[in-house]
Design an enzyme around this catalytic site. Sequence first.
Site, PDB file in Angstrom:
ATOM      1  N   ASP A   1     -17.581 -16.580  -1.189  1.00 31.98           N
ATOM      2  CA  ASP A   1     -17.931 -17.919  -0.718  1.00 31.98           C
ATOM      3  C   ASP A   1     -17.426 -18.141   0.701  1.00 31.98           C
ATOM      4  OD1 ASP A   1     -18.882 -20.545  -0.778  1.00 31.98           O
ATOM      5  OD2 ASP A   1     -17.032 -21.312  -1.650  1.00 31.98           O
TER       6      ASP A   1
ATOM      7  N   ASN B   1       0.820  -1.209   0.000  1.00 31.86           N
ATOM      8  CA  ASN B   1       0.000   0.000   0.000  1.00 31.86           C
ATOM      9  C   ASN B   1       0.854   1.260   0.000  1.00 31.86           C
ATOM     10  OD1 ASN B   1      -2.832  -1.174   0.469  1.00 31.86           O
ATOM     11  ND2 ASN B   1      -1.680  -2.094   2.165  1.00 31.86           N
TER      12      ASN B   1
ATOM     13  N   ASP C   1     -10.822   1.757   7.499  1.00 30.85           N
ATOM     14  CA  ASP C   1     -11.725   2.783   8.016  1.00 30.85           C
ATOM     15  C   ASP C   1     -12.157   2.502   9.459  1.00 30.85           C
ATOM     16  OD1 ASP C   1     -13.478   4.821   8.416  1.00 30.85           O
ATOM     17  OD2 ASP C   1     -14.874   4.275   6.824  1.00 30.85           O
TER      18      ASP C   1
END
EC number: 2.5.1.16
Length: 262
Positions: free
Chosen positions: A155, A29, A83
């Site tokens: 799934d 990131n 967040d």
Amino acid sequence: MWITQEITPYLRKEYTIEAKLLDVRSEHNILEIFKSKDFGEIAMLNRQLLFKNFLHIESELLAHMGGCTKKELKEVLIVDGFDLELAHQLFKYDTHIDFVQADEKILDSFISFFPHFHEVKNNKNFTHAKQLLDLDIKKYDLILCLQEPDIHKMDGLKRMLKEDGVFISVAKHPLLEHVSMQNALKNMGEFFSVAMPFVAPLRILSNKGYIYASFKTHPLKDLMAPKIEALKSVRYYNEDIHRAAFALPKNLQEVFKDNIKS
């Protein structure tokens, strides 16, 4: 100085900034935080923008979209995001939150950007794990996936839901990238009896859409107005916003009619 937000591969927005406040990079990131005259601070995380003055819009919408359609919200799972303001909103309910994020370097770099960073991290009902395997095996009332999940992740996560649990995921904006939303709804419909797209009404600075999915809980039929009215210290979310989030123009109703499950 300018920064550019990619809305779609063919559409971009530019924002005036005054200075760069932070630049942090990890293996997976990149986080940059800028000072802006019009929007306060702007965080750019992997080319996606977060506006400090408007963090409450997404966090309130997603938290209470789940919380106000469920009688109880005892166990919540948040994956694939940073967040912490979302967790702050969810603590308005009597709930425990498992927050899965492996990149602690980037998460901790949001310390001055998220207004309730310390409050959330120090809450006794907040568990931060680096991966799902680090958590106790349990079933959740609400699962929030803050990146678009592939069909294999769908799934796996749906197996962690209670029978009346709610799964909310980020998707492409239905108006800007309707084919991507159509495919996401189709995939979600493979696992859930309810799969409905929504957006944040009046949010002009976002390219995000979302999907509300469940085995049996419906985002409109099961909406509990008294729970909405009882919420304190919310600036964006109310019953009108909740219902408007699912409204679609006529042309998109036609596009999604074979994929929406309600």
